[in-house]
Write a protein that holds these residues in place. Structure first.
Motif, PDB file in Angstrom:
ATOM      1  N   ALA A  31       0.839  -1.207   0.000  1.00 34.81           N
ATOM      2  CA  ALA A  31       0.000   0.000   0.000  1.00 34.81           C
ATOM      3  C   ALA A  31       0.870   1.252   0.000  1.00 34.81           C
ATOM      4  CB  ALA A  31      -0.939   0.000   1.201  1.00 34.81           C
TER       5      ALA A  31
ATOM      6  N   ARG B 101      -3.023  -9.156   8.818  1.00 35.31           N
ATOM      7  CA  ARG B 101      -3.695  -8.311   7.835  1.00 35.31           C
ATOM      8  C   ARG B 101      -4.798  -7.522   8.522  1.00 35.31           C
ATOM      9  NH1 ARG B 101      -3.163 -13.157   4.448  1.00 35.31           N
ATOM     10  NH2 ARG B 101      -1.800 -12.687   2.661  1.00 35.31           N
TER      11      ARG B 101
ATOM     12  N   THR C 123      -0.615   4.015   5.574  1.00 33.67           N
ATOM     13  CA  THR C 123      -0.697   2.800   4.762  1.00 33.67           C
ATOM     14  C   THR C 123      -0.132   1.602   5.520  1.00 33.67           C
ATOM     15  OG1 THR C 123       1.480   3.088   3.729  1.00 33.67           O
ATOM     16  CG2 THR C 123      -0.389   4.175   2.664  1.00 33.67           C
TER      17      THR C 123
ATOM     18  N   CYS D 267      -9.974   3.879   1.484  1.00 33.55           N
ATOM     19  CA  CYS D 267      -9.054   4.715   0.712  1.00 33.55           C
ATOM     20  C   CYS D 267      -9.649   6.102   0.551  1.00 33.55           C
ATOM     21  CB  CYS D 267      -8.806   4.087  -0.655  1.00 33.55           C
ATOM     22  SG  CYS D 267      -7.700   5.046  -1.711  1.00 33.55           S
TER      23      CYS D 267
ATOM     24  N   GLY E 153      -1.199  -0.992   7.181  1.00 30.35           N
ATOM     25  CA  GLY E 153      -1.904  -2.244   7.444  1.00 30.35           C
ATOM     26  C   GLY E 153      -2.572  -2.224   8.804  1.00 30.35           C
ATOM     27  N   TRP E 154      -2.335  -3.274   9.594  1.00 28.72           N
ATOM     28  CA  TRP E 154      -2.914  -3.339  10.930  1.00 28.72           C
ATOM     29  C   TRP E 154      -2.384  -2.211  11.813  1.00 28.72           C
ATOM     30  CZ3 TRP E 154      -6.679  -3.993  13.807  1.00 28.72           C
ATOM     31  CH2 TRP E 154      -6.580  -4.187  15.178  1.00 28.72           C
TER      32      TRP E 154
ATOM     33  N   ASN F 189      -2.352   0.782  11.129  1.00 31.90           N
ATOM     34  CA  ASN F 189      -3.236   1.950  11.020  1.00 31.90           C
ATOM     35  C   ASN F 189      -4.231   2.018  12.171  1.00 31.90           C
ATOM     36  OD1 ASN F 189      -2.085   2.759   8.606  1.00 31.90           O
ATOM     37  ND2 ASN F 189      -3.690   1.865   7.317  1.00 31.90           N
TER      38      ASN F 189
ATOM     39  N   GLY G  58      -5.915   1.404   3.457  1.00 32.29           N
ATOM     40  CA  GLY G  58      -5.761   0.224   4.295  1.00 32.29           C
ATOM     41  C   GLY G  58      -6.958  -0.691   4.197  1.00 32.29           C
TER      42      GLY G  58
END
Length: 606
Positions: free
Chosen positions: A259, A540, A437, A550, A439-440, A442, A563
């Motif tokens: 990402a 994830r 960006t 997004c 992933g988890w 965030n 994400g």
């Protein structure tokens, strides 16, 4: 409103050819260009009619919109002029609409009459897209240009586009033969998507077209026509519009997985100073496995979800194909998991969003032959899906961005933009805008999004094994890690444990993966049972509707997120990274508005 592109019939127009090579539309009974000299006509009517090249002088980005892509001749003429006369380092963005696209072979025949622009013609033909409904992004880096081709009804396409055109080529077939291209709603769309001082050029001098442009804030003038055509129209936006907001000069991207790399690549390409903040090495999280499947989410009922993933797969494949060493294999077989899957796959295979041959239903016999295993049921052969080598993508796509090592613990809004702070309060970076960006990761910075973690552990067999199976998915999956029998190996798994955020490798999970492999592909499991293997786990981030998130965060100007990609990151991130970069910089997005709305962050709030 017109139907969305996924509901259109397969577009076809039909051509006839005169003895001297003039293409004529059988649907509209009109010619695509003048047999006297179509290229000269394009230059006189559309390029000179929009004041080019003078009109783009002083611009670092210039946007041209066209109604009626046809053979691509106008765009060839435009690109030829742009490559010779463009401002230094300027970028050309073209948005063009075609409801009934020609094939590459038809376009090649039509454009072969002008050897003087053969180089441009070949460049355009090399990226000529499949004529499936929706938006298609075509890259022409040798000309510092990009084309977004919208295949669909013109009113729909204008309503979905986010750009503001500096120049318009109105080149639909004659208003008498193709009135939908010249309707009041279309003229409204032109006015709504015009930049300050936008120019319009068209061959027609029909009174209702002239009056329609004048009523929408354009000053219109009749000009001498070309060839047998006595007159044409030129128009210029005369309405007073506010200037476009300033673009950010510096953007910080937090996270260096697929990402973050996709977003950084798009921002750097747009000329934005980009800083990538990462606590570990690039691709350290869910993007760090030796192989990844690039597969779309399949949906037989929700046409918007299906269209989003079809466009994402097309764009991802285009970009990965240009990245050295990225693509390991092509084609992924999705096996049936439930009794309803056979009927569902049959519906998906005939969706018009897929190119011919992209989705093929296989029965049990064909699936067994494909896998060299005994399959009780069939599956869906996704010919355009990919197996990817993540590290061949993530590293190169971060080139041009400035790396910053650190873990962002908090964000602080300041007069000069945003400050990114670590756990001690130390400033890691400052930027005009920030994109999360991670992933988890965030979730800690954006708790209101309610992202959910899913732990996945996968195993892989050493490439020295020489075992190179085809790519297949069934809930679990197998992905080859080598590109030849001499460079074999494969990844398999993966566990799917909701709410688990631990990343240590667990022997019990390796055994689960092995059991799952043996249950579905016993021959492969047996053949690889003694080969050296490895394992890795990652977390994830998912959303409640299983769609990515997004866009901009509400009430936080300059803060964006990409994400919630789940297991589709390598499919959707390249397209969504470009969409995000477009929103940040004010450039036209490659994503239609209806699809963009489905991934907005505010849908998850409250």
């Amino acid at each position: 409103m017109p139907s969305p592109p996924s509901d259109l019939e397969a577009p076809t127009i039909g051509l006839s050819w005169s003895d001297d090579g003039e293409p004529r539309s059988l649907r509209f009974g009109d010619v695509y260009f003048s047999k006297d000299d179509g290229l000269a006509e394009s230059r006189a009517v559309f390029l000179a009619g929009c004041g080019l090249p003078e009109a783009w002088q002083g611009h670092d980005r210039f946007t041209v919109a066209e109604l009626g892509f046809g053979t691509g001749l106008n765009i060839v003429a435009l690109l030829d002029l742009w490559r010779r006369e463009r401002p230094a380092d300027a970028r050309l963005h073209v948005f063009t609409i075609e409801a009934y696209p020609l094939t590459r072979d038809e376009a090649a025949r039509a454009l072969s009459a002008w050897p003087e622009v053969a180089e441009v013609v070949q460049a355009l033909l090399a990226v000529w897209p499949q004529g499936t409904p929706g938006f298609h992004r075509l890259d022409l880096p040798q000309f510092n240009a990009v084309i977004d081709l919208a295949v669909g009804e013109v009113e729909w396409a204008l309503s979905q586009w986010s750009g503001d055109a500096d120049a318009w080529f109105l080149d639909g077939f004659s208003p008498a033969l193709n009135p939908e291209m010249w309707s009041p709603a279309v003229l409204d769309g032109i006015a709504a998507r015009s930049a300050r001082d936008a120019r319009v050029a068209t061959f027609t001098v029909a009174g209702f077209v002239r009056r329609g442009l004048e009523e929408r804030g354009f000053s219109v003038e009749r000009m001498p026509g070309h060839g047998r055509k006595r007159q044409r129209l030129e128009a210029r936006r005369s309405a007073d519009l506010a200037p476009a907001p300033a673009r950010p000069q510096r953007v910080a991207v937090v996270g260096a997985g697929i990402a973050g790399a996709s977003t950084a690549r798009a921002l750097v390409a747009a000329g934005i100073e980009t800083v990538v903040v990462e606590a570990d090495v690039p691709g350290a999280g869910a993007s760090g496995f030796p192989a990844a499947l690039v597969t779309p989410r399949l949906d037989a009922g929700d046409t918007t979800i299906a269209a989003l993933h079809a466009q994402a797969l097309e764009r991802a494949a285009s970009l990965y194909d240009r990245t050295t060493g990225a693509v390991i294999a092509r084609g992924v077989l999705q096996l049936e998991q439930a009794p309803r899957d056979a009927a569902r796959f049959a519906k998906i295979a005939v969706q018009t969003i897929w190119a011919p041959g992209a989705m093929t239903v296989l029965d049990a016999t064909a699936a067994s032959d494909r896998l060299d295993e005994t399959c009780e049921n069939g599956g869906l052969d996704m010919a355009e899906a990919l197996v990817l080598r993540p590290q061949a993508v993530v590293g190169p796509w971060l080139d041009g961005a400035t790396p910053c090592v650190g873990r962002v613990a908090s964000l602080e809004r300041a007069d000069e933009g945003w400050r990114l702070l670590d756990a001690t309060g130390q400033v890691l970076a400052q930027a005009d805008a920030v994109v999360l960006t991670g992933g988890w990761g965030n979730a800690a910075l954006l708790p209101d999004l309610k992202l959910a973690p899913v732990r996945g552990q996968a195993n892989w067999v050493d490439i020295a094994s020489g075992i190179t199976p085809p790519a297949v998915a069934w809930g679990g999956y197998v992905a080859p890690t080598g590109q030849s029998p001499c460079d074999g190996g494969f990844l398999y798994g993966a566990t799917h444990d909701r709410g688990d955020v631990e990343t240590e490798v667990r022997q019990a999970d390796s055994e689960r993966n092995r059991t799952q492999l043996a249950g579905r592909l016993p021959h492969l499991a047996e053949a690889s049972s003694s080969a050296p293997s490895s394992a890795r786990a990652a977390v994830r981030a998912t959303t409640r509707d299983r769609l990515p998130v997004c866009g901009p965060m509400p009430q936080a100007p300059g803060l964006f997120v990409l994400g919630g990609l789940g297991s589709r990151g390598f499919c959707v991130a390249p397209l969504l990274g470009e969409h995000l970069a477009a929103m940040i910089t004010g450039a036209p997005s490659p994503l239609p508005a209806d699809l963009a709305d489905r991934v907005r962050p505010d849908r998850l709030l409250g």
